[in-house]
Design a protein around this motif. Structure first.
Motif, mmCIF file in Angstrom:
data_model
loop_
_atom_site.group_PDB
_atom_site.id
_atom_site.type_symbol
_atom_site.label_atom_id
_atom_site.label_comp_id
_atom_site.label_asym_id
_atom_site.label_seq_id
_atom_site.Cartn_x
_atom_site.Cartn_y
_atom_site.Cartn_z
ATOM 1 N N TYR A 66 1.051 -0.939 0.372
ATOM 2 C CA TYR A 66 -0.128 -0.103 0.176
ATOM 3 C C TYR A 66 0.943 1.427 0.245
ATOM 4 O O TYR A 66 0.554 2.431 0.526
ATOM 5 C CB TYR A 66 -0.732 -0.197 1.325
ATOM 6 C CG TYR A 66 -2.038 -1.266 1.452
ATOM 7 C CD1 TYR A 66 -2.063 -1.878 0.186
ATOM 8 C CD2 TYR A 66 -2.787 -1.366 2.214
ATOM 9 C CE1 TYR A 66 -3.646 -3.150 0.092
ATOM 10 C CE2 TYR A 66 -3.744 -2.260 2.030
ATOM 11 C CZ TYR A 66 -4.276 -3.570 1.085
ATOM 12 O OH TYR A 66 -5.041 -3.828 1.390
ATOM 13 N N THR A 91 4.629 4.858 -10.545
ATOM 14 C CA THR A 91 2.836 4.060 -10.162
ATOM 15 C C THR A 91 2.747 3.688 -8.591
ATOM 16 O O THR A 91 3.577 2.826 -8.326
ATOM 17 C CB THR A 91 2.717 2.431 -11.040
ATOM 18 O OG1 THR A 91 3.403 3.465 -12.354
ATOM 19 C CG2 THR A 91 1.005 1.714 -11.091
ATOM 20 N N GLY A 93 1.193 1.735 -5.624
ATOM 21 C CA GLY A 93 0.810 0.119 -5.131
ATOM 22 C C GLY A 93 -0.527 0.468 -4.961
ATOM 23 O O GLY A 93 -1.845 1.214 -4.641
ATOM 24 N N THR A 94 -1.676 -1.063 -4.238
ATOM 25 C CA THR A 94 -2.637 -0.174 -4.150
ATOM 26 C C THR A 94 -2.585 0.090 -3.112
ATOM 27 O O THR A 94 -2.230 0.461 -2.045
ATOM 28 C CB THR A 94 -3.583 -2.365 -3.652
ATOM 29 O OG1 THR A 94 -3.344 -2.910 -4.801
ATOM 30 C CG2 THR A 94 -4.788 -1.951 -2.666
ATOM 31 N N GLY A 122 -2.907 3.938 -7.397
ATOM 32 C CA GLY A 122 -3.610 2.739 -7.272
ATOM 33 C C GLY A 122 -4.921 2.856 -7.225
ATOM 34 O O GLY A 122 -5.700 3.948 -6.957
ATOM 35 N N THR A 123 -5.454 2.177 -6.785
ATOM 36 C CA THR A 123 -6.944 1.767 -6.744
ATOM 37 C C THR A 123 -7.953 3.195 -6.382
ATOM 38 O O THR A 123 -8.325 3.582 -6.736
ATOM 39 C CB THR A 123 -7.309 0.800 -6.005
ATOM 40 O OG1 THR A 123 -6.284 -0.174 -6.531
ATOM 41 C CG2 THR A 123 -9.017 0.489 -5.876
#
Length: 227
Positions: A66, A91, A93-94, A122-123
């Motif tokens: 995360y 980029t 991570g989640t 991320g998301t």
């Protein structure tokens, strides 16, 4: 001070401690497969040897957790990240920002003077700014070509999901910022307000593909103060 030449791949996360300066020499390619951690009071400044097609490249992707691509780990606010040049792709991570905060982390202080920058959250993280539940921090763009994508719940530039935009100032450059339920520039999804947004120059394209403002609040968030 660190100087990168040739092709270099680092499989583990790089942790910045103290005041670190990184020079990307012409035609170098630095690939960091698990992100660059810049937490709290630490700082990272990135330079390129030149501009144009020979500009050195840095790709930093956080794959396993995360955390931000370049920025903080989960639970920490981002440190100071300053970019003078280079072709940089980051980029998250989640739940992490591309550049800025990890999950539950604000973006910190992010300043861009030049270079070609692509930042993907991320998301629920911003492209540039806060991670999930994190505010954007203090973001200043003076120049360069910047593409920032909040993917779904984060702002392109500003807050992650449930995060406010923070203080965002654009003085120049070619800036493309896209959010989903987050704003293009401003707040993230779920009541993220725009914060304080000031644009005095540059070419700026800010869009939301779902329910956020182009510039202002994310879904169900107030616009903030926009100049």
């Amino acid at each position: 001070w660190y100087v990168v030449s040739g092709d270099v791949t680092v499989s583990s996360q790089i942790t910045v401690t103290g005041d670190v300066h990184l020079i990307l020499t012409n035609n170098c390619v630095l690939t960091v497969e698990n992100g660059i951690a810049v937490n709290g009071d630490n700082s990272l400044t990135i330079y390129a040897q030149s501009t144009g097609e020979d500009m050195g490249r840095l790709t930093a992707t956080h794959k396993t957790g995360y955390c931000a691509g370049i920025g903080s780990n989960e639970g920490f606010s981002g440190g100071a990240i300053t970019i003078y040049g280079g072709s940089i792709t980051a980029t998250g991570g989640t739940f992490g920002a591309g550049i800025g905060g990890g999950n539950r982390g604000d973006g910190g202080a992010i300043t861009i003077y030049g270079g070609s920058i692509t930042a993907n959250g991320g998301t629920s993280g911003a492209g540039i700014g806060g991670g999930n539940s994190g505010d954007g921090g203090v973001i200043a763009i003076y120049g360069g070509s910047i593409t920032a994508d909040g993917v779904h719940n984060g702002a392109g530039i500003g807050g992650g999901s449930s995060g406010d935009g923070g203080e965002i100032t654009i003085y120049g450059g070619n800036v493309t910022a896209k959010g989903g339920d987050g704003a293009g520039i401003g707040g993230g999804n779920n009541r993220g307000s725009g914060g304080k947004i000031t644009i005095t120059g540059g070419i700026v394209a800010a869009t939301s593909t779902e329910s956020g403002a182009g510039i202002g609040g994310g879904r169900t968030g107030s616009g903030g103060t926009i100049t």
